[in-house]
Write an enzyme that holds these catalytic residues in place. Structure first.
Site, PDB file in Angstrom:
ATOM      1  N   ASP A 216       0.889  -1.392   0.044  1.00  0.00           N
ATOM      2  CA  ASP A 216       0.121  -0.064  -0.075  1.00  0.00           C
ATOM      3  C   ASP A 216       0.874   1.105   0.045  1.00  0.00           C
ATOM      4  O   ASP A 216       2.126   1.326  -0.448  1.00  0.00           O
ATOM      5  CB  ASP A 216      -0.979  -0.016   0.872  1.00  0.00           C
ATOM      6  CG  ASP A 216      -2.290   0.568   0.871  1.00  0.00           C
ATOM      7  OD1 ASP A 216      -2.120   1.889   0.444  1.00  0.00           O
ATOM      8  OD2 ASP A 216      -3.221   0.028   1.015  1.00  0.00           O
ATOM      9  N   HIS A 239       2.351   2.149  -3.204  1.00  0.00           N
ATOM     10  CA  HIS A 239       1.441   2.939  -3.726  1.00  0.00           C
ATOM     11  C   HIS A 239       1.971   4.356  -3.770  1.00  0.00           C
ATOM     12  O   HIS A 239       1.143   5.288  -4.031  1.00  0.00           O
ATOM     13  CB  HIS A 239       0.116   3.108  -3.159  1.00  0.00           C
ATOM     14  CG  HIS A 239      -0.634   1.583  -3.520  1.00  0.00           C
ATOM     15  ND1 HIS A 239      -1.790   1.173  -2.908  1.00  0.00           N
ATOM     16  CD2 HIS A 239      -0.259   0.439  -4.003  1.00  0.00           C
ATOM     17  CE1 HIS A 239      -2.183  -0.069  -3.240  1.00  0.00           C
ATOM     18  NE2 HIS A 239      -1.104  -0.377  -3.836  1.00  0.00           N
TER      19      HIS A 239
END
Length: 395
Positions: A216, A239
Site C-alpha cells: 500500500d 502505492h
C-alpha cells in the site's frame, strides 16, 4: 562539622545519585523466553512497568533471540527517558483472533521515547492477508498494525526492520516531535493495506533514510498532519507517498506544511499523490503548503497525482463530483525519471474547489518502454509552470 566527613558524605551521595541515573531492565530477568513459542507479553510488561517507574534513564533490553509476543500496550507517563532496545526478533501471533484491538505493539502517553536496537518486528501477516476482505465487506475484521505510537512527544524511532505486517507497519497518532530514521519496512506488493508509515493528527514528524517496500502507501499523511519533513526515502513496491485519503468524514483537521525531498520511487503505482473523496462536508478542509523536490521516478505508473475523485472500492460517486477539500500552494520541483503508463502528471481537481497555486518547475519524465508517449492531464487547476517541462505542462 568535620570537613573530611562532609567531603566523604557528599561523595557517597553523588555516587548514589549517579547509580540512580541509568539502569538496564533485561526482559530475560523477568521470565522472557526466546523460544519462538512462549507468549512473552507479561514479562515485557513487567520490565516496562519497572523501567517506567525508575527515576533515572532506563533501557528495556530485548537481547538477541526470537520472542513470541502477543498484543501489548506500553503506557506512560514515565519518570524519565524511556529507551526500548530491541536487539532480537519479535514475532506476532499468526492467528488474527488472538488480537482484541487493531494494534500489536502500542506505545502511549509517553514523553521522551527511544525505540531501536537493530532488531526485527515480524508481523507474520501471510495468514491474515487472506482474511482481509474490507474492500467488499464493511463489517470486516480490522487487522492489527505492527507498532503504533499514540500521544507520544519527543520520540526517536530508528534502526529496526519490520516485515510481513498484518496491516500498517507503523502508525503515529496525536504525536509531536518524532524522528524516524534507518528503518526497513517490507511486505509483498500484493499484501493488502500494508502501509509503511501512517500519520494522523501529528505535528513535527521527520522521516529520513528509510527503505519501504509494501502493498500500500509507503507513507500516508492523513487528517491533522502538519510540519512533516520526508527525505532520503526509497519507496518500492507500493502505492507511493500519499497525502490522504481525506475529506470523507466531517471534522477532519487540515493538512499543512509538508516537504518531500530527495526520494526515489521504483516500480510503484504512484509517486507523489494527494487523494480526496467526493463528499460534501459541513466545513471546508484544507491541504496547503506542500513541496516536492528532487524526486526520482523509476518505472512508476503515475509519477505525479492529485485525485479529488478518490474511491478505492465501489459504489462511488460519479467522476467529476464535488470535494470539500481545498488544495492550494503545492509545488513540484526537479522531478525526473520514467513512467510506465501514458500519464506523467494527473491533476484532477474538484470543480467546486479548483486547486490553487499549483506550480511545476523543471519536470523531466519519459516513458519506460519504447513506442510509448507520456502526457499530462489537468482539470480545474490554477497555477503556473517554469523550466524544462517534459512532457508539455498542462498548467
Amino acid at each position: 562539622m568535620n570537613t573530611n566527613f562532609l567531603f566523604v558524605f557528599c561523595l557517597l551521595v553523588c555516587i548514589a545519585e549517579a547509580k540512580v541515573e541509568y539502569k538496564i531492565f533485561n526482559v530475560m530477568n523477568y521470565g522472557a523466553r526466546a523460544d519462538d513459542r512462549t507468549d512473552n507479553s507479561v514479562a515485557f510488561l513487567k520490565a516496562w512497568n519497572d523501567a517506567c517507574k525508575w527515576r533515572g534513564k532506563s533501557t528495556i533490553l530485548v537481547p538477541q533471540g526470537s520472542y513470541m509476543l502477543h498484543e501489548v500496550i506500553f503506557s506512560g507517563p514515565c519518570n524519565a527517558w524511556m529507551n526500548f532496545q530491541i536487539e532480537g526478533t519479535l514475532k506476532a501471533p499468526s492467528d488474527i483472533y488472538l488480537f482484541r484491538t487493531d494494534t500489536w505493539i502500542s506505545f502511549r502517553y509517553i514523553n521522551k521515547l527511544n525505540v531501536g536496537g537493530g532488531g526485527t518486528l515480524d508481523g507474520q501477516g501471510a495468514f491474515a492477508w487472506a482474511k482481509n476482505d474490507c474492500g467488499k465487506n464493511q463489517n470486516c475484521r480490522t487487522l492489527p498494525t505492527t507498532m503504533a505510537f499514540q500521544f507520544v512527544t519527543n520520540g526517536y524511532i530508528h534502526h529496526m526492520r519490520s516485515i510481513n505486517t498484518k496491516q500498517n507497519h507503523f502508525v503515529l497518532f496525536e504525536c509531536k516531535n518524532i524522528l524516524m530514521t534507518k528503518l526497513k519496512l517490507m511486505a509483498p506488493d500484493d499484501s493488502p493495506n500494508t502501509d509503511g508509515i501512517k500519520i494522523a493528527k501529528s505535528t513535527g514528524v521527520t522521516i529520513s533514510s528509510v527503505n519501504i517496500g509494501t502493498g500500500d502507501d509507503c507513507i500516508a499523511m492523513l487528517f491533522g498532519t502538519k510540519r512533516v519533513r520526508i527525505s532520503d526515502v526509497f519507496c518500492g513496491p507500493g502505492h507511493g507517498i500519499s497525502i490522504g485519503s481525506l475529506g470523507k468524514n466531517n471534522g477532519e483537521d487540515d493538512v499543512d506544511d509538508i516537504v518531500v525531498k530527495n526520494c526515489t520511487f521504483s516500480g510503484t503505482d504512484n509517486g507523489v499523490r494527494i487523494k480526496t473523496w467526493t463528499a460534501v462536508l459541513q466545513k471546508t478542509m484544507h491541504v496547503s503548503n506542500v513541496h516536492y523536490e528532487d524526486i526520482v521516478m523509476e518505472n512508476v505508473q503515475k509519477p505525479i497525482v492529485i485525485d479529488q475523485n478518490y474511491c478505492p472500492s465501489h459504489p462511488c460517486r460519479p467522476k467529476g463530483g464535488v470535494s470539500s477539500v481545498q488544495i492550494s500552494n503545492v509545488s513540484y520541483k526537479f522531478i525526473r525519471g520514467s513512467g510506465n503508463s501514458d500519464v506523467a502528471a494527473s491533476l484532477q481537481c474538484s470543480p467546486n474547489k479548483p486547486c490553487q497555486n499549483i506550480t511545476m518547475d523543471t519536470i523531466n519524465l519519459w516513458p519506460s518502454g519504447k513506442g510509448k508517449k507520456l502526457n499530462n492531464e489537468c482539470l480545474n487547476v490554477n497555477g503556473a509552470s517554469s523550466g524544462i517541462q517534459s512532457p508539455r505542462a498542462c498548467i
